[in-house]
Design a protein around this motif. Structure first.
Motif, mmCIF file in Angstrom:
data_model
loop_
_atom_site.group_PDB
_atom_site.id
_atom_site.type_symbol
_atom_site.label_atom_id
_atom_site.label_comp_id
_atom_site.label_asym_id
_atom_site.label_seq_id
_atom_site.Cartn_x
_atom_site.Cartn_y
_atom_site.Cartn_z
ATOM 1 N N GLN A 178 0.831 -1.198 0.000
ATOM 2 C CA GLN A 178 0.000 0.000 0.000
ATOM 3 C C GLN A 178 0.869 1.252 0.000
ATOM 4 O O GLN A 178 2.004 1.230 0.478
ATOM 5 C CB GLN A 178 -0.892 0.024 1.243
ATOM 6 C CG GLN A 178 -1.916 -1.098 1.308
ATOM 7 C CD GLN A 178 -2.798 -0.972 2.546
ATOM 8 O OE1 GLN A 178 -2.288 -0.855 3.663
ATOM 9 N NE2 GLN A 178 -4.100 -0.975 2.343
ATOM 10 N N MET A 179 0.321 2.321 -0.536
ATOM 11 C CA MET A 179 0.944 3.637 -0.476
ATOM 12 C C MET A 179 -0.155 4.664 -0.257
ATOM 13 O O MET A 179 -1.352 4.362 -0.339
ATOM 14 C CB MET A 179 1.702 3.960 -1.774
ATOM 15 C CG MET A 179 2.896 3.075 -2.051
ATOM 16 S SD MET A 179 3.794 3.597 -3.558
ATOM 17 C CE MET A 179 5.035 2.310 -3.656
ATOM 18 N N GLY A 180 0.262 5.887 0.026
ATOM 19 C CA GLY A 180 -0.659 7.010 0.101
ATOM 20 C C GLY A 180 -0.085 8.161 -0.695
ATOM 21 O O GLY A 180 1.138 8.240 -0.910
ATOM 22 N N THR A 181 -0.938 9.082 -1.135
ATOM 23 C CA THR A 181 -0.447 10.218 -1.914
ATOM 24 C C THR A 181 -1.130 11.504 -1.491
ATOM 25 O O THR A 181 -2.332 11.531 -1.188
ATOM 26 C CB THR A 181 -0.666 9.992 -3.421
ATOM 27 O OG1 THR A 181 -0.069 11.075 -4.157
ATOM 28 C CG2 THR A 181 -2.127 9.886 -3.789
ATOM 29 N N GLY A 182 -0.342 12.577 -1.446
ATOM 30 C CA GLY A 182 -0.857 13.914 -1.234
ATOM 31 C C GLY A 182 -0.354 14.814 -2.347
ATOM 32 O O GLY A 182 0.830 14.748 -2.705
ATOM 33 N N ASP A 183 -1.244 15.659 -2.901
ATOM 34 C CA ASP A 183 -0.879 16.453 -4.081
ATOM 35 C C ASP A 183 -1.496 17.839 -3.994
ATOM 36 O O ASP A 183 -2.704 17.994 -3.755
ATOM 37 C CB ASP A 183 -1.380 15.755 -5.347
ATOM 38 C CG ASP A 183 -0.715 14.413 -5.549
ATOM 39 O OD1 ASP A 183 0.323 14.366 -6.226
ATOM 40 O OD2 ASP A 183 -1.222 13.391 -5.020
ATOM 41 N N ILE A 184 -0.631 18.832 -4.197
ATOM 42 C CA ILE A 184 -1.067 20.225 -4.240
ATOM 43 C C ILE A 184 -0.677 20.785 -5.603
ATOM 44 O O ILE A 184 0.519 20.863 -5.929
ATOM 45 C CB ILE A 184 -0.405 21.068 -3.132
ATOM 46 C CG1 ILE A 184 -0.641 20.446 -1.747
ATOM 47 C CG2 ILE A 184 -0.924 22.504 -3.186
ATOM 48 C CD1 ILE A 184 -2.086 20.387 -1.314
#
Length: 530
Positions: A178-184
């Motif tokens: 699993q991974m997670g992502t945050g994007d601005i």
């Protein structure tokens, strides 16, 4: 605002606070068959041929609201991650951990609002939060790209501070589920940024990989589009040690200059130990497919010596190497006679002519022959006849064939024969008579008195096996073997540069690698076809 692509190396994972994890999803091994040219092209076009979804960001920098991005945007990010993993031959079923993505979104906002990167941000960062700091310490970080483009940037890992390609190594880490992502996204008020949470099952059991050796290489073995063949090449493996390793590359038998820029020792941690090098002068937009042959020697895995050889074919605008398939028939026949000791069957000629005509390299064929049971058995049989003066018995042939196929070098096996009690007895049974024979057979000259006295003392102190190996791997012996292989495959003596280069490679490499490079060269091809 000026745009820069800035990355920062992934931090060490130790000392992180525990994070609640959702139940891991078993990663599916839906790998791209990189030996199938069209399958690679189709997979690449499917991943890179469309447009990215709208980020749909709901946050606001000025109010420090991290917001969210659309599910379709996050799905595109994990699709890009799984594409690279499927090409590399590691489990490619990465799924999203929603809680990690929520914290990664806070991290990405801190980096974007502060216009700087850190795995350990503090209260001096704009929009600081404790959850954002936790995510920063668990993630790859990118300032200047977001979404799928950030994933491609991590895989490239440019910049003087990224010679370890740590971002790439984490994305391809085999045990991750699993991974997670945050994007601005970028706008007039701030930078684009991505936080990719990559610390998952970092010490988990080793899953099945496409490469039976356990190696994870980028670019991988087989066909690869030039657009994703980045300036830094790498190879990693669990429990590896590359502190004494070296790399050689060639194409069409010609050496490719490269520089090793990073070697990991036996770290015992995650991501796996890695060696990184930068080849020079590659053709990434060839008209015809072009194959680069890679050999990594001097590595160790679990403390045991291990070498790696594989070929990367950069896909050209046209299939093949620019020859009609019939032009390969003489080459195929000559290679079979040199490596297998017989002519190929009609079906074998047709098989290899079709593969060579559709993009496989000559080195691919020669490497396949040199790893075959027939070739390895021939090597063992020749050692028995040339050293012990008798054919191999079945048990001995099976044992030494298995040793060679499991990674033992020709030098190690040959030294075992030359140093065996049977060989010593055949040469008169005394150390002096045995040493005089080694001088003649391996160094191609008679023994000098002081040298023989020295080696007699070494034999008494260390045994015949150790001394036989040192003779076999001496400068004189290595040069003699290079000359013999040049004469066998090219019908001539090596030039001074070739002799010096290959005798140096044989110091930590293997005679089989030299034979394969010579037999896949343009010169060998021309002689076979002439």
């Amino acid at each position: 605002m000026r745009r820069l692509f800035l990355l920062i190396m992934t931090a060490a994972m130790f000392g992180l606070s525990p994070v609640a994890l959702s139940k891991p999803v078993t990663a599916a091994s839906n790998w791209v068959n990189t030996q199938d040219r069209q399958a690679v092209i189709d997979a690449y076009n499917a991943e890179f041929g469309g447009t990215d979804p709208n980020p749909g960001w709901t946050g606001n920098r000025s109010s420090c609201n991290p917001g969210t991005t659309s599910q379709s945007y996050r799905n595109a990010i994990f699709s890009r991650v799984n594409f690279f993993r499927s090409m590399a031959g590691v489990p490619a079923g990465i799924t999203e951990n929603a809680s990690w993505s929520a914290m990664a979104q806070e991290s990405a906002l801190m980096m974007s609002a502060s216009a700087r990167l850190s795995h350990y941000p503090d209260a001096s960062f704009s929009c600081f939060t404790a959850d954002g700091a936790t995510a920063s310490a668990s993630s790859d970080l990118y300032l200047g790209r977001t979404g799928p483009h950030a994933i491609t940037g991590y895989m490239e890992d440019p910049g003087n501070g990224n010679t370890r390609v740590g971002h790439r190594n984490w994305i391809l880490h085999p045990t991750t589920n699993q991974m997670g992502t945050g994007d601005i996204p970028a706008d007039g008020n701030g930078w684009a940024s991505n936080t990719l949470w990559v610390f998952d099952n970092v010490f988990g059991a080793q899953p099945a990989l496409r490469e039976s050796s356990g190696m994870v290489a980028w670019p991988p073995r087989g066909f690869v589009p030039g657009e994703i063949v980045f300036p830094r090449w790498s190879l990693s493996i669990r429990d590896g040690d590359f502190s004494g390793a070296s790399v050689t590359m060639s194409t069409g038998g010609q050496t490719v200059s490269q520089t090793v820029v990073h070697r990991d020792g036996a770290t015992g941690g995650a991501p796996f130990p890695i060696i990184v090098w930068e080849p020079q002068g590659l053709d990434l937009t060839p008209t015809f497919d072009i194959t680069y042959d890679v050999t990594v020697t001097g590595a160790r895995v679990n403390g045991n010596p291990r070498n790696f050889s594989y070929s990367v074919t950069i896909i050209g605008s046209q299939a093949g190497e620019g020859y009609e398939p019939d032009a390969y028939n003489d080459f195929i026949t000559q290679a079979y006679e040199d490596f297998i000791g017989r002519a190929p069957s009609a079906s074998e000629v047709d098989y290899w002519a079709a593969r060579l005509g559709s993009g496989s390299s000559r080195f691919d064929m020669v490497e396949d022959l040199s790893n075959s049971d027939a070739w390895t058995a021939n090597v063992v049989n020749e050692l028995y006849v040339n050293t012990l003066g008798r054919p191999a018995d079945q048990a001995g042939r099976d044992y030494w064939t298995a040793r060679l196929q499991s990674g033992a070098s020709v030098a190690e096996v040959a030294a075992s024969f030359y140093g065996s009690p049977e060989y010593v007895a055949n040469k008169g049974g005394t150390y002096d008579l045995w040493l005089a024979d080694l001088y003649q057979v391996l160094l191609k000259r008679g023994a000098d008195k002081s040298g023989q006295a020295y080696w007699r003392e070494q034999t008494i102190a260390n045994g015949t096996g150790t001394v036989a190996f040192r003779f076999y791997q001496s400068q004189e012996s290595r040069e003699a073997r290079v000359i013999e292989l040049y004469q066998q495959f090219l019908g001539r003596n090596p030039d001074a540069a070739g002799l010096a280069y290959w005798s140096r490679i044989l110091e930590s490499g293997d005679d089989l690698a030299l034979a394969a490079n010579l037999a896949s060269s343009d010169e060998y091809f021309s002689r076979a076809s002439g």
